[in-house]
Scaffold this motif. Sequence first.
Motif, short mmCIF file in Angstrom:
data_model
loop_
_atom_site.label_atom_id
_atom_site.label_comp_id
_atom_site.label_asym_id
_atom_site.label_seq_id
_atom_site.Cartn_x
_atom_site.Cartn_y
_atom_site.Cartn_z
N ASN A 344 0.84 -1.20 0.00
CA ASN A 344 0.00 0.00 0.00
C ASN A 344 0.87 1.25 0.00
O ASN A 344 1.36 1.69 1.04
CB ASN A 344 -0.92 -0.01 1.23
CG ASN A 344 -1.98 1.09 1.16
OD1 ASN A 344 -1.81 2.09 0.49
ND2 ASN A 344 -3.09 0.87 1.86
N GLU A 345 1.09 1.82 -1.17
CA GLU A 345 1.94 3.01 -1.32
C GLU A 345 1.33 4.23 -0.64
O GLU A 345 2.04 5.14 -0.22
CB GLU A 345 2.16 3.30 -2.80
CG GLU A 345 3.15 2.38 -3.47
CD GLU A 345 4.59 2.76 -3.18
OE1 GLU A 345 4.87 3.93 -2.91
OE2 GLU A 345 5.44 1.86 -3.20
N LYS A 346 -0.01 4.27 -0.50
CA LYS A 346 -0.68 5.43 0.08
C LYS A 346 -0.27 5.62 1.54
O LYS A 346 0.06 6.73 1.96
CB LYS A 346 -2.19 5.27 -0.02
CG LYS A 346 -2.99 6.45 0.54
CD LYS A 346 -4.48 6.20 0.41
CE LYS A 346 -5.26 7.36 1.02
NZ LYS A 346 -6.74 7.12 0.95
N ASN A 347 -0.30 4.55 2.32
CA ASN A 347 0.04 4.64 3.74
C ASN A 347 1.54 4.54 4.00
O ASN A 347 2.04 5.09 4.97
CB ASN A 347 -0.67 3.54 4.53
CG ASN A 347 -2.15 3.83 4.71
OD1 ASN A 347 -2.59 4.96 4.56
ND2 ASN A 347 -2.91 2.80 5.03
N PRO A 349 4.70 5.13 1.81
CA PRO A 349 5.39 5.51 0.57
C PRO A 349 6.75 4.82 0.45
O PRO A 349 7.37 4.48 1.45
CB PRO A 349 5.56 7.03 0.71
CG PRO A 349 4.57 7.45 1.76
CD PRO A 349 4.43 6.29 2.68
#
Length: 778
Positions: A344-347, A349
């Motif tokens: 999950n790149e959103k949470n 990076p």
Amino acid sequence: MLTQNLGYPRIGSHRELKKICENYWAEKTGYKNVLQVGKNIRHDNWLMQKDAGINIIPANDFSFYDHVLDHSLMFGAIPKRYNEVIMKKGNSELDLYFAMARGFQKDGLDVVAMEMTKWFDTNYHYIVPEFYKDQPFKLFSTKIIDEFYEAKQLGIITKPVLIGPISYLLLGKEKETGFEKIDLIKNLLPVYLDILTRLDALDVEYVQFDEPFLTLDLGDKEKKAFEYVYKEIRKTFPRLKIVLATYFGGLNNNLDLTVSLPIDVLHIDLVRGEDQLNDVLAALSDKTILSLGLVDGRNIWKNDFEKSISIINQAVEKLGKDRVWIAASCSLIHSPVDLGNETNEKNLPQEIKQWLSYAKQKVEEIVTLKKLVNNETSASALQKLEENKIAISNKKTSALIHDVVVKERVLALKDSDAFRLNTFSKRKVKQQKLNLPQYATTTIGSFPQTVEVRSWRAKFKNGVITEDEYNDLIADETAKAVKWQEEIDLDVLVHGEFERNDMVEYFGEQLKGFAFSKNGWVQSYGSRCVKPPIIFGDVSRPKPMTVKWSAYAQSLTSKHMKGMLTGPVTILQWSFVRNDQPRAETCTQIALAIRDEVCDLEKAGIKIIQIDEPAIREGLPLRKVDWQTYLNWAVKAFKISASGVKDETQIHTHMCYSEFNDIIQNIADMDADVITIETSRSQMELLDAFADFNYPNEIGPGVYDIHSPRVPKREEMVKLLQRAKAVIPAEQLWVNPDCGLKTRGWDETKKALIEMVSAAKEMRKDAEILIPEQHISN
């Protein structure tokens, strides 16, 4: 040069252990399925470490609930109250084991669980062994032998792991007077010798004895016990290679004792005890191998290869490669399983993810360090070294980490910012206007997070429902909880925290300087897993975090609604904390963020605010010489968070599973108007510290254990309250569970709280109601 691992996470890469155990407790799956999932996890762990290149792989580091409880079962240290569980037809050894951990309330039996407390200064909870005078021990469970043989069938010769006999006894509690637990060593040692005899017959080469108490302060009795035990083991098993594992600190004044023991390998923690290397190298005997705990087993930051290589070379220069091993600082049960599961790149990076290392990656780091020190010039090893250098450099210079405004606010703090306007005695008079009865009832904050509630959060995060739809569902659930609390006549209500995932994660998600994993789960106790936030930078609060839901809940009732916050020390302790500045500075930043929230709750009309600090005792350094420095900044951080409000606003705090005797003055210094504590499993024993100290403020001793599914009866809680009343004045007492109710089901929660309210009302019947003159004048 060899590599070893001290222990590996047992929850499974996707929390398989949690799911199968909870299904078993709910009678949704059978005994054989539980055993099979456990076996699968063990096999995966062993094979992964073998494939990675670890030379000495641990066994018996797996547990269905807790490794200390495993040892109590293994040694037959089973309290007599479980005899009926053992004898009940159809119950297995696993049922007995879970009954000791969780209690047993079924088929007419009602048995309370064993006490639970923190594993040294970690957020892992262990089940406390119970000891009696002249207690016998015997080999009851052969788990350690069975698992060694199981690994051998896979073609892997493992290193069985045991809690050392001294540490096992020191982890326990005397349940009667007239003896000291260390006196039981002569009864316990024969069981260890029996186990070692059986392992020896299976051609075990190495056995690991975990003795973390060697990094703590020891008395003469404990030191003599160490000498006695290891001499006896060596005398009985001259061929066996003994690995003595110490961790969580440096050996310091126990160094001479430790190096004098007849062992083959000494493991030291060079993360928590990084300054001890020179002293250990100078004191080590001519033959003992030194295991260097270089990879941090308790945090998620990448190892600095260049720094570690320098340390390894220093040890090799003194001892030679054959006498140096490379390892993690401690067992990896405190680390998430696999960074590869983080997608999950959103949470999380990539810029932050490149700085991280989970258990699987830590195993790889151990092996890579060995290759680099051995001057292996493979493309893979050299590439990993270069990637490591880049990641370490980026972390030092990243613009994500530093916030000048936050740093200046910390520097501008005044001494007065850590104090309420007036003393508790004056505040108490003003707080009489809250019009609360004697033995006021409340809960610690959270209500059950049902599958349905958790599904709403998942649907919202995955875009299946809109934010408005999600908020409507949470509002409806909150309204139901408020109405139900009114119906059973609780005095101080809570909104239930249905919008929250975890008591730390929820706040971290709304604070700057935090990042979040998707699968960074670690075991807290039993099947309970937590996903600690990652504090990577300076911390601040961009906007209010809890005011909306607390104010909404207060609008639904004329009773007082508690605002619910997590305190700065607990947020710090239960997160993976940045390692590039002092923890005290990070804690102060968090305290200022919580202070802003407390003030906004007061402005919104919330008159009672709870700032939970269950981890303040957990953070206490293991050596007493280091206590005061920690307590100074920890207590100050709490007071900064709580001291921005008027005298009329009542500040609560909550602490659980802690021994308070040694820090009772510091708890009083926190100056919370009301403290709620866990006392039910210890049958109010923990309250003695507050009584002996003459604790001045109000106190809510937990009257029932929420970590057990059993529902206590009113009479049981009345007895506990009567014990509390015998040592604490009635006008200071509150009535509450011993912790939040998030992990319980609604059926048991409702039944238990109805009984609790009934118990409080029974106590009021005989209580003389005194109305202070000051209150009349108001």
